[in-house]
Design a protein around this motif. Structure first.
Motif, short mmCIF file in Angstrom:
data_model
loop_
_atom_site.label_atom_id
_atom_site.label_comp_id
_atom_site.label_asym_id
_atom_site.label_seq_id
_atom_site.Cartn_x
_atom_site.Cartn_y
_atom_site.Cartn_z
N ASP A 177 39.38 -51.11 4.20
CA ASP A 177 39.29 -51.62 3.55
C ASP A 177 39.10 -53.04 4.50
O ASP A 177 38.82 -53.77 3.83
CB ASP A 177 41.66 -52.84 4.37
CG ASP A 177 42.78 -51.76 3.08
OD1 ASP A 177 41.96 -51.05 2.12
OD2 ASP A 177 43.83 -52.30 3.69
N ALA A 221 43.72 -60.42 -18.22
CA ALA A 221 45.03 -59.65 -16.96
C ALA A 221 45.66 -58.85 -18.04
O ALA A 221 45.89 -58.89 -19.46
CB ALA A 221 46.42 -61.22 -16.96
N ARG A 254 36.14 -52.07 -16.87
CA ARG A 254 35.85 -52.55 -15.47
C ARG A 254 33.83 -52.82 -15.25
O ARG A 254 33.34 -52.06 -15.81
CB ARG A 254 36.86 -51.60 -14.64
CG ARG A 254 36.06 -49.96 -15.07
CD ARG A 254 36.88 -48.49 -14.20
NE ARG A 254 36.00 -47.53 -13.74
CZ ARG A 254 36.02 -46.37 -13.86
NH1 ARG A 254 37.16 -47.31 -12.37
NH2 ARG A 254 36.11 -45.60 -13.41
N SER A 309 37.51 -59.54 -0.42
CA SER A 309 39.64 -58.68 -0.57
C SER A 309 39.08 -57.44 0.10
O SER A 309 37.92 -57.00 0.34
CB SER A 309 39.76 -59.01 -2.44
OG SER A 309 40.84 -57.77 -3.46
N SER A 319 42.16 -52.98 -1.59
CA SER A 319 42.71 -52.35 -2.20
C SER A 319 43.76 -52.61 -2.03
O SER A 319 44.44 -53.25 -0.98
CB SER A 319 41.95 -51.52 -2.65
OG SER A 319 42.00 -50.53 -1.04
N CYS A 341 41.84 -53.65 -21.52
CA CYS A 341 41.90 -53.82 -20.29
C CYS A 341 41.77 -52.35 -19.77
O CYS A 341 41.02 -52.09 -18.02
CB CYS A 341 43.61 -53.29 -20.40
SG CYS A 341 44.38 -54.51 -19.72
N TRP A 356 36.65 -52.61 -9.59
CA TRP A 356 37.27 -53.73 -10.79
C TRP A 356 37.74 -54.71 -11.47
O TRP A 356 36.27 -54.09 -12.55
CB TRP A 356 36.88 -55.06 -9.75
CG TRP A 356 35.95 -55.74 -9.97
CD1 TRP A 356 35.29 -57.07 -10.57
CD2 TRP A 356 34.96 -54.76 -9.24
NE1 TRP A 356 33.78 -56.29 -10.38
CE2 TRP A 356 33.61 -55.97 -10.07
CE3 TRP A 356 34.25 -54.21 -7.82
CZ2 TRP A 356 31.85 -55.49 -9.83
CZ3 TRP A 356 33.07 -53.98 -8.01
CH2 TRP A 356 31.73 -55.28 -8.63
N ARG A 357 38.64 -54.26 -12.02
CA ARG A 357 38.73 -54.92 -13.70
C ARG A 357 38.47 -56.26 -13.71
O ARG A 357 37.92 -56.71 -13.39
CB ARG A 357 40.80 -54.86 -14.18
CG ARG A 357 41.06 -54.07 -13.71
CD ARG A 357 41.14 -52.51 -14.97
NE ARG A 357 41.98 -51.54 -14.74
CZ ARG A 357 41.73 -50.09 -14.98
NH1 ARG A 357 40.62 -50.29 -16.63
NH2 ARG A 357 42.66 -49.29 -15.40
N ALA A 404 38.37 -59.32 -5.26
CA ALA A 404 40.03 -59.62 -5.82
C ALA A 404 40.02 -58.34 -6.62
O ALA A 404 39.95 -57.89 -7.45
CB ALA A 404 40.98 -60.94 -5.91
N HIS A 405 41.62 -57.37 -6.07
CA HIS A 405 42.12 -56.21 -6.99
C HIS A 405 41.34 -55.74 -6.96
O HIS A 405 41.04 -54.73 -8.20
CB HIS A 405 42.40 -56.78 -8.13
CG HIS A 405 42.96 -58.38 -8.33
ND1 HIS A 405 44.50 -58.24 -7.21
CD2 HIS A 405 43.34 -59.73 -8.44
CE1 HIS A 405 45.37 -59.54 -7.83
NE2 HIS A 405 43.83 -60.41 -8.12
N THR A 406 40.66 -54.88 -5.74
CA THR A 406 39.37 -53.88 -6.13
C THR A 406 40.34 -52.18 -5.59
O THR A 406 41.51 -52.61 -5.18
CB THR A 406 38.48 -54.09 -4.79
OG1 THR A 406 37.27 -55.22 -5.32
CG2 THR A 406 38.13 -52.89 -4.66
N TYR A 407 39.91 -51.60 -5.94
CA TYR A 407 39.96 -50.41 -5.82
C TYR A 407 39.07 -49.59 -5.94
O TYR A 407 38.58 -49.31 -6.37
CB TYR A 407 40.78 -49.68 -7.77
CG TYR A 407 41.99 -50.48 -8.86
CD1 TYR A 407 43.16 -49.75 -8.02
CD2 TYR A 407 41.15 -51.45 -9.38
CE1 TYR A 407 44.14 -51.53 -9.55
CE2 TYR A 407 42.09 -52.07 -10.61
CZ TYR A 407 43.83 -52.23 -9.94
OH TYR A 407 44.70 -53.11 -11.07
#
Length: 279
Positions: A162, A197, A209, A277, A279, A206, A192-193, A172-175
């Motif tokens: 992290d 939404a 990415r 950000s 994950s 969806c 990230w997507r 933001a909202h990273t995998y």
């Protein structure tokens, strides 16, 4: 006749008075600028006094005119807990209206009396700024970072990864997709997507990415970014850090061009435009 002359004189004086008042008038002089409740743009320091019973907080507040701040104060928002103290800083200011002249900032100090000495408790100011006495030089407190007052040690752990994502300003909202780590060196793939939404993941787009890959070296401050690169293997990182261990990079497959926003070039420093950000 005398009465008529008096009336004329009064009218002339009244006219002159109106003309003089209007000549130099400005909106700020003729209109009331409202004072509103605000909070500091930045909390810059904290220290203790009176044996740890008084907390002094330094912050940036509006300035630039004779009257820009009033009622600057610190208050306890919750009862003192076993491990922390919560404080809120507020003041009133007309700085929301540029006509006030309060377009600059200066430092100001607010103080709050604690019911007990602070001891080893952490101080949380305005919900997100933290200070601690641990590792500080009394009477000052130490300002904590984004990962808290005790950041994770650099290593092959989720918390450590992290920190690496924060170091490269990951969106933001990273995998995290994968990582190769030996405690001193790290290569991290993440994505990230994009698009709307996704909700349950069934919405069109969806699966869309973007992805990225970064190489890191461990230092006292945490994982330090070395280079970004989408190509497979070790070529990208070896140019920047020849000591990077080959076993961690030789099996890397190239990132798909559709997943990488700047494929194939590599850069040497994080992009400042991304939102930090983890994950």
């Amino acid at each position: 006749m005398a009465a008529v002359l008096c009336v004329v004189a009064v009218l002339l004086l009244g006219g002159c008075g109106t003309q003089l008042a209007g000549r130099g008038a400005s909106p700020s002089a003729t209109e009331t600028i409202p004072w509103t409740l605000g909070s500091p743009s930045e909390v810059t320091g904290a220290r203790l006094a009176d044996g740890g019973r008084t907390l002094l907080l330094d912050a940036q507040v509006p300035s630039g005119a004779p009257a820009c701040v009033r009622d600057f104060k610190a208050v306890l928002t919750d009862p003192v807990q076993q491990d922390l103290v919560r404080v809120q800083l507020t003041f009133s200011s007309p700085s929301g209206d540029r006509r006030s002249g309060c377009t600059k900032e200066s430092s100001a100090t607010a103080r709050v009396r604690l019911p007990v000495p602070l001891g080893s408790r952490k101080v949380v100011v305005d919900h997100d700024v933290q200070f601690t006495a641990e590792g500080a030089r009394p009477p000052a407190l130490r300002l904590c970072g984004k990962l808290g007052c005790t950041p994770p040690a650099t290593g092959c752990t989720d918390a450590s990864y992290d920190q690496a994502l924060m170091a490269v300003d990951a969106p933001a909202h990273t995998y995290r997709d994968s990582q190769e780590c030996d405690g001193k060196w790290l290569v991290l793939d993440f994505s990230w997507r994009t698009g709307p939404a996704c909700g349950d993941g069934s919405a069109p787009g969806c699966s869309s990415r973007l992805g990225d890959r970064w190489f890191f070296r461990a230092e006292k401050s945490g994982w330090v970014p070395l280079v970004e690169g989408a190509a497979g293997g070790c070529r990208v990182v070896k140019r920047r850090a020849p000591a990077f261990p080959t076993p961690l990079c030789k099996g890397l497959a190239p990132l798909s061009p559709s997943l990488h926003p700047s494929y194939p070039p590599a850069s040497a420093s994080p992009s400042p435009s991304r939102t930090p950000s983890h994950s």
